[in-house]
Design an enzyme around this catalytic site. Structure first.
Site, PDB file in Angstrom:
ATOM      1  N   PRO A   1       0.814  -1.223   0.000  1.00 41.32           N
ATOM      2  CA  PRO A   1       0.000   0.000   0.000  1.00 41.32           C
ATOM      3  C   PRO A   1       0.850   1.277   0.000  1.00 41.32           C
ATOM      4  O   PRO A   1       0.929   2.003   0.985  1.00 41.32           O
ATOM      5  CB  PRO A   1      -0.801  -0.137   1.293  1.00 41.32           C
ATOM      6  CG  PRO A   1       0.138  -0.878   2.206  1.00 41.32           C
ATOM      7  CD  PRO A   1       0.891  -1.835   1.321  1.00 41.32           C
ATOM      8  N   CYS A   2       1.486   1.554  -1.129  1.00 44.35           N
ATOM      9  CA  CYS A   2       2.394   2.697  -1.211  1.00 44.35           C
ATOM     10  C   CYS A   2       1.678   4.030  -1.004  1.00 44.35           C
ATOM     11  O   CYS A   2       2.327   5.030  -0.696  1.00 44.35           O
ATOM     12  CB  CYS A   2       3.148   2.686  -2.528  1.00 44.35           C
ATOM     13  SG  CYS A   2       2.076   2.701  -3.973  1.00 44.35           S
ATOM     14  N   HIS A   3       0.352   4.043  -1.132  1.00 43.12           N
ATOM     15  CA  HIS A   3      -0.395   5.286  -0.908  1.00 43.12           C
ATOM     16  C   HIS A   3      -0.318   5.725   0.555  1.00 43.12           C
ATOM     17  O   HIS A   3      -0.614   6.869   0.870  1.00 43.12           O
ATOM     18  CB  HIS A   3      -1.856   5.121  -1.351  1.00 43.12           C
ATOM     19  CG  HIS A   3      -2.607   4.061  -0.632  1.00 43.12           C
ATOM     20  ND1 HIS A   3      -2.517   2.725  -0.973  1.00 43.12           N
ATOM     21  CD2 HIS A   3      -3.457   4.118   0.419  1.00 43.12           C
ATOM     22  CE1 HIS A   3      -3.284   2.012  -0.165  1.00 43.12           C
ATOM     23  NE2 HIS A   3      -3.875   2.837   0.694  1.00 43.12           N
TER      24      HIS A   3
END
Length: 166
Positions: free
Chosen positions: A116-118
């Site tokens: 989940p790079c967000h």
């Protein structure tokens, strides 16, 4: 594997930072896309073994994912929903630089799950870029984070009450 704590209680990375006028102008000039992708549930197959990692080719870059990128992804996947970490905190954990972490996350082929790079923000808690873009895809990142319970002000910064550890 070493655990990385997101939003730690005693970290100089998560204190209130001065808000950059340049970042506010960047956010004001960003173009809101007609359709905003707020998907946080799609899961992509993530290579767990060393052998699988050596043979995996990213569909985003048509190149193999590097060992460093896997190190960044392994840390990023530990950040739980509704929390965030910073490029700088991950960089210090990996003994690297924040830009290198950002470059690796910009090429993340496993978004939104299991990587989940967000959930990774700049140290000043500005929304930052997403998928290598700072002009329109930042609204995708914002929508994903808001769906997970984080809130941003009208200039693109995480609201002050959420900048403190939760």
């Amino acid at each position: 594997m070493t655990k990385v704590v997101s939003t730690p209680a005693h970290s100089r990375h998560f204190g209130a930072k001065p808000r950059s006028a340049a970042r506010s102008r960047l956010y004001a000039r960003a173009v809101v896309p007609r359709d905003i992708d707020d998907d946080i549930d799609t899961t992509h197959a993530y290579p767990e073994t060393a052998e699988a990692r050596k043979t995996y080719v990213s569909p985003k870059t048509d190149r193999p994912v590097t060992e460093f990128q896997y190190r960044v992804y392994d840390v990023c996947r530990q950040v739980p929903s509704g929390r965030y970490s910073t490029y700088k905190a991950i960089a210090e954990h990996l003994r690297s630089g924040p830009r290198a972490v950002g470059n690796a996350l910009g090429k993340n082929p496993f978004c939104p799950q299991p990587i989940p790079c967000h959930r990774i923000l700049p140290s000043d808690c500005y929304i930052g870029g997403f998928s290598g873009d700072t002009k329109s895809k930042i609204f995708f990142k914002k929508a994903k984070l808001e769906k997970e319970g984080l809130q941003f002000d009208d200039k693109g910064f995480l609201v002050d009450s959420l900048q403190q550890p939760r």
